[in-house]
Design a protein around this motif. Structure first.
Motif, PDB file in Angstrom:
ATOM      1  N   GLU A   1     -22.315  -1.787  -9.696  1.00  0.00           N
ATOM      2  CA  GLU A   1     -22.309  -0.821  -8.589  1.00  0.00           C
ATOM      3  C   GLU A   1     -20.980  -0.869  -7.839  1.00  0.00           C
ATOM      4  OE1 GLU A   1     -24.389  -0.341  -4.207  1.00  0.00           O
ATOM      5  OE2 GLU A   1     -25.565  -1.237  -5.809  1.00  0.00           O
ATOM      6  N   VAL A   2     -20.523  -2.073  -7.521  1.00  0.00           N
ATOM      7  CA  VAL A   2     -19.280  -2.231  -6.759  1.00  0.00           C
ATOM      8  C   VAL A   2     -18.092  -1.690  -7.542  1.00  0.00           C
ATOM      9  CG1 VAL A   2     -17.696  -3.935  -5.779  1.00  0.00           C
ATOM     10  CG2 VAL A   2     -20.159  -4.196  -5.441  1.00  0.00           C
ATOM     11  N   LEU A   3     -18.025  -2.005  -8.842  1.00  0.00           N
ATOM     12  CA  LEU A   3     -16.859  -1.636  -9.647  1.00  0.00           C
ATOM     13  C   LEU A   3     -16.875  -0.165 -10.057  1.00  0.00           C
ATOM     14  CD1 LEU A   3     -16.723  -4.808 -11.924  1.00  0.00           C
ATOM     15  CD2 LEU A   3     -15.018  -4.149 -10.205  1.00  0.00           C
ATOM     16  N   LEU A   4     -18.030   0.348 -10.426  1.00  0.00           N
ATOM     17  CA  LEU A   4     -18.084   1.713 -10.958  1.00  0.00           C
ATOM     18  C   LEU A   4     -18.062   2.777  -9.873  1.00  0.00           C
ATOM     19  CD1 LEU A   4     -20.673   1.195 -13.845  1.00  0.00           C
ATOM     20  CD2 LEU A   4     -18.183   1.432 -14.047  1.00  0.00           C
ATOM     21  N   THR A   5     -18.591   2.473  -8.692  1.00  0.00           N
ATOM     22  CA  THR A   5     -18.577   3.460  -7.606  1.00  0.00           C
ATOM     23  C   THR A   5     -17.313   3.379  -6.763  1.00  0.00           C
ATOM     24  OG1 THR A   5     -19.682   2.035  -5.978  1.00  0.00           O
ATOM     25  CG2 THR A   5     -21.097   3.346  -7.453  1.00  0.00           C
ATOM     26  N   ALA A   6     -16.598   2.240  -6.825  1.00  0.00           N
ATOM     27  CA  ALA A   6     -15.407   2.016  -5.979  1.00  0.00           C
ATOM     28  C   ALA A   6     -15.726   2.225  -4.501  1.00  0.00           C
ATOM     29  CB  ALA A   6     -14.243   2.913  -6.409  1.00  0.00           C
ATOM     30  N   THR A   7     -16.956   1.918  -4.118  1.00  0.00           N
ATOM     31  CA  THR A   7     -17.392   2.088  -2.731  1.00  0.00           C
ATOM     32  C   THR A   7     -16.632   1.151  -1.800  1.00  0.00           C
ATOM     33  OG1 THR A   7     -19.608   2.780  -3.389  1.00  0.00           O
ATOM     34  CG2 THR A   7     -19.384   1.870  -1.175  1.00  0.00           C
ATOM     35  N   ARG A   8     -16.394   1.628  -0.595  1.00  0.00           N
ATOM     36  CA  ARG A   8     -15.762   0.830   0.460  1.00  0.00           C
ATOM     37  C   ARG A   8     -16.871   0.362   1.402  1.00  0.00           C
ATOM     38  NH1 ARG A   8     -10.237   0.992   1.904  1.00  0.00           N
ATOM     39  NH2 ARG A   8      -9.754   0.403   4.047  1.00  0.00           N
ATOM     40  N   TYR A   9     -17.188  -0.927   1.363  1.00  0.00           N
ATOM     41  CA  TYR A   9     -18.290  -1.484   2.147  1.00  0.00           C
ATOM     42  C   TYR A   9     -17.758  -2.083   3.445  1.00  0.00           C
ATOM     43  CZ  TYR A   9     -20.674  -1.378  -2.405  1.00  0.00           C
ATOM     44  OH  TYR A   9     -21.214  -0.984  -3.615  1.00  0.00           O
TER      45      TYR A   9
ATOM     46  N   ARG B   1      -1.885   8.524  -6.336  1.00  0.00           N
ATOM     47  CA  ARG B   1      -1.519   9.540  -5.343  1.00  0.00           C
ATOM     48  C   ARG B   1      -2.695   9.823  -4.419  1.00  0.00           C
ATOM     49  NH1 ARG B   1       1.041  12.172  -9.738  1.00  0.00           N
ATOM     50  NH2 ARG B   1      -0.822  13.461 -10.014  1.00  0.00           N
ATOM     51  N   ALA B   2      -3.872   9.974  -4.995  1.00  0.00           N
ATOM     52  CA  ALA B   2      -5.043  10.336  -4.202  1.00  0.00           C
ATOM     53  C   ALA B   2      -5.399   9.243  -3.196  1.00  0.00           C
ATOM     54  CB  ALA B   2      -6.233  10.599  -5.129  1.00  0.00           C
ATOM     55  N   VAL B   3      -5.330   7.993  -3.620  1.00  0.00           N
ATOM     56  CA  VAL B   3      -5.666   6.893  -2.711  1.00  0.00           C
ATOM     57  C   VAL B   3      -4.641   6.795  -1.590  1.00  0.00           C
ATOM     58  CG1 VAL B   3      -5.836   4.371  -2.538  1.00  0.00           C
ATOM     59  CG2 VAL B   3      -7.043   5.592  -4.356  1.00  0.00           C
ATOM     60  N   THR B   4      -3.361   6.934  -1.911  1.00  0.00           N
ATOM     61  CA  THR B   4      -2.344   6.842  -0.865  1.00  0.00           C
ATOM     62  C   THR B   4      -2.416   8.042   0.077  1.00  0.00           C
ATOM     63  OG1 THR B   4      -0.694   7.859  -2.342  1.00  0.00           O
ATOM     64  CG2 THR B   4      -0.766   5.460  -2.264  1.00  0.00           C
ATOM     65  N   GLU B   5      -2.882   9.173  -0.420  1.00  0.00           N
ATOM     66  CA  GLU B   5      -3.037  10.370   0.412  1.00  0.00           C
ATOM     67  C   GLU B   5      -4.425  10.467   1.033  1.00  0.00           C
ATOM     68  OE1 GLU B   5      -2.033  13.585  -2.214  1.00  0.00           O
ATOM     69  OE2 GLU B   5       0.059  12.896  -2.442  1.00  0.00           O
ATOM     70  N   ARG B   6      -5.275   9.478   0.784  1.00  0.00           N
ATOM     71  CA  ARG B   6      -6.626   9.409   1.351  1.00  0.00           C
ATOM     72  C   ARG B   6      -7.450  10.653   1.030  1.00  0.00           C
ATOM     73  NH1 ARG B   6      -6.928   5.079   4.852  1.00  0.00           N
ATOM     74  NH2 ARG B   6      -4.935   4.198   5.515  1.00  0.00           N
ATOM     75  N   ARG B   7      -7.533  10.968  -0.264  1.00  0.00           N
ATOM     76  CA  ARG B   7      -8.328  12.101  -0.719  1.00  0.00           C
ATOM     77  C   ARG B   7      -8.985  11.736  -2.048  1.00  0.00           C
ATOM     78  NH1 ARG B   7      -5.715  14.197  -5.029  1.00  0.00           N
ATOM     79  NH2 ARG B   7      -3.455  13.934  -5.159  1.00  0.00           N
ATOM     80  N   PRO B   8     -10.030  12.468  -2.453  1.00  0.00           N
ATOM     81  CA  PRO B   8     -10.627  12.216  -3.768  1.00  0.00           C
ATOM     82  C   PRO B   8      -9.646  12.568  -4.879  1.00  0.00           C
ATOM     83  CG  PRO B   8     -12.105  13.471  -2.358  1.00  0.00           C
ATOM     84  CD  PRO B   8     -10.773  13.454  -1.670  1.00  0.00           C
ATOM     85  N   GLY B   9      -9.710  11.843  -5.985  1.00  0.00           N
ATOM     86  CA  GLY B   9      -8.849  12.141  -7.109  1.00  0.00           C
ATOM     87  C   GLY B   9      -9.340  13.351  -7.901  1.00  0.00           C
ATOM     88  N   ASN B  10      -8.395  14.079  -8.489  1.00  0.00           N
ATOM     89  CA  ASN B  10      -8.720  15.212  -9.350  1.00  0.00           C
ATOM     90  C   ASN B  10      -8.434  14.762 -10.791  1.00  0.00           C
ATOM     91  OD1 ASN B  10      -9.274  17.716 -10.423  1.00  0.00           O
ATOM     92  ND2 ASN B  10      -7.263  18.571  -9.920  1.00  0.00           N
TER      93      ASN B  10
ATOM     94  N   ALA C   1     -13.568  -2.790  -4.367  1.00  0.00           N
ATOM     95  CA  ALA C   1     -12.915  -2.888  -5.672  1.00  0.00           C
ATOM     96  C   ALA C   1     -12.605  -1.451  -6.081  1.00  0.00           C
ATOM     97  CB  ALA C   1     -13.827  -3.571  -6.680  1.00  0.00           C
ATOM     98  N   ASN C   2     -11.479  -0.942  -5.610  1.00  0.00           N
ATOM     99  CA  ASN C   2     -11.185   0.490  -5.691  1.00  0.00           C
ATOM    100  C   ASN C   2     -10.457   0.891  -6.969  1.00  0.00           C
ATOM    101  OD1 ASN C   2      -8.774  -0.804  -5.024  1.00  0.00           O
ATOM    102  ND2 ASN C   2      -8.059   0.844  -3.697  1.00  0.00           N
ATOM    103  N   PHE C   3     -10.522   0.064  -7.987  1.00  0.00           N
ATOM    104  CA  PHE C   3      -9.740   0.300  -9.206  1.00  0.00           C
ATOM    105  C   PHE C   3     -10.113   1.606  -9.891  1.00  0.00           C
ATOM    106  CE2 PHE C   3      -9.925  -4.232  -8.420  1.00  0.00           C
ATOM    107  CZ  PHE C   3      -8.603  -4.619  -8.572  1.00  0.00           C
ATOM    108  N   ALA C   4     -11.407   1.917  -9.996  1.00  0.00           N
ATOM    109  CA  ALA C   4     -11.810   3.152 -10.676  1.00  0.00           C
ATOM    110  C   ALA C   4     -11.258   4.376  -9.961  1.00  0.00           C
ATOM    111  CB  ALA C   4     -13.340   3.226 -10.769  1.00  0.00           C
ATOM    112  N   ALA C   5     -11.174   4.308  -8.627  1.00  0.00           N
ATOM    113  CA  ALA C   5     -10.591   5.412  -7.864  1.00  0.00           C
ATOM    114  C   ALA C   5      -9.098   5.538  -8.109  1.00  0.00           C
ATOM    115  CB  ALA C   5     -10.860   5.224  -6.368  1.00  0.00           C
ATOM    116  N   LEU C   6      -8.464   4.439  -8.518  1.00  0.00           N
ATOM    117  CA  LEU C   6      -7.039   4.444  -8.846  1.00  0.00           C
ATOM    118  C   LEU C   6      -6.781   4.825 -10.304  1.00  0.00           C
ATOM    119  CD1 LEU C   6      -6.086   1.116  -7.058  1.00  0.00           C
ATOM    120  CD2 LEU C   6      -5.138   3.357  -6.470  1.00  0.00           C
ATOM    121  N   GLY C   7      -7.849   4.965 -11.081  1.00  0.00           N
ATOM    122  CA  GLY C   7      -7.688   5.240 -12.500  1.00  0.00           C
ATOM    123  C   GLY C   7      -7.320   4.002 -13.292  1.00  0.00           C
TER     124      GLY C   7
END
Length: 263
Positions: A163-171, A250-259, A135-141
């Motif tokens: 945990e799943v939603l707030l960390t946006a972990t990829r399991y 941008r960060a997710v499509t470029e496979r990098r952490p967001g700033n 659930a990568n929404f938080a990483a997408l903003g």
């Protein structure tokens, strides 16, 4: 536009295959097609259980933020996430939680964002180590969608869902199964057959009883998902206009952490 799905009935089990490879990105047409198929089985005395599976590399990779997915406004940039296209898709998501026919998701590859939501609408999930759940929404903003505000706590409990939603972990599939997002983890080549076998174990039982039991187990779920998705879409509309959402995508499509800057 015809829904990109195929349907095959094996004994008393209907196999619904999403046919938009390689990633089966979410579109209203796709979700509505799955919902219509499942709803049709509620009135079919022969079909007692169903399997939802997919062609290609992914089970469902969610919205296409790469921008080449024209039918889906949020992915193509044609409208903000949470707009009318999103609302139409979420209406179909609630329908998946209202069908009486039990169904199993065969998650052989990534189930990301709304694609995870699609998997979580099933009664049971079969996966493999190579699959990815996120659930990568938080990483997408962005705010979570596709009813995950209800579906994840329903399956995992509030703390694990947080945990799943707030960390946006990829399991991976094994971790997702240990956490409770999937019910069985088998080798990749066995995912679909295992899901069909599990559905067949359900389908040996009395069809009227199966539908009655499933309606009782899911009583009120669709209404809760409708209320949740209305809130999710509203929050997505608000957040999609922020600088953090633009950076996150941008960060997710470029496979990098967001700033992120909180703006």
């Amino acid at each position: 536009m015809a829904a990109p799905i195929g349907i095959e009935v094996v004994g008393h089990v209907a196999v619904i295959e999403m046919q938009a490879p390689p990633h089966n990105f979410l579109t209203p047409t796709l979700v509505e097609g799955v919902a219509e198929a499942l709803e049709s089985f509620d009135d079919d005395a022969h079909v007692r259980a169903a399997v939802l599976c997919a062609q290609g590399r992914s089970f469902c990779a969610g919205a296409n933020f790469g921008g080449d997915d024209g039918p889906l406004g949020p992915g193509s940039g044609a409208e903000p996430v949470g707009g009318s296209v999103t609302e139409r898709m979420y209406a179909a998501a609630a329908r998946l939680c209202e069908v009486a026919t039990p169904f199993v998701a065969a998650v052989h590859g990534p189930a990301i964002g709304g694609g995870l939501g699609l998997a979580m609408t099933a009664n049971l999930r079969v996966t493999c180590p190579e699959a990815r759940f996120s659930a990568n929404f938080a990483a997408l903003g962005l705010h979570q969608g596709f009813g995950l505000s209800v579906l994840l706590p329903e399956v995992l409990g509030t703390t694990r869902a947080a945990e799943v939603l707030l960390t946006a972990t990829r399991y991976d599939g094994e971790s997702a199964t240990a956490l409770g997002m999937a019910d069985r983890c088998v080798p990749l080549d066995d995912v679909r057959a295992t899901a069909v076998d599990l559905a067949a174990q359900i389908a040996v039982n009395a069809p009227l009883a199966l539908r009655s039991i499933n309606r009782t187990l899911r009583a009120g779920l669709a209404d809760r998902v409708r209320a949740a998705t209305a809130h999710e879409a509203e929050q997505q509309r608000i957040l999609s206009s922020t600088a953090d959402a633009a950076e996150g995508i941008r960060a997710v499509t470029e496979r990098r952490p967001g700033n992120f800057t909180g703006s």
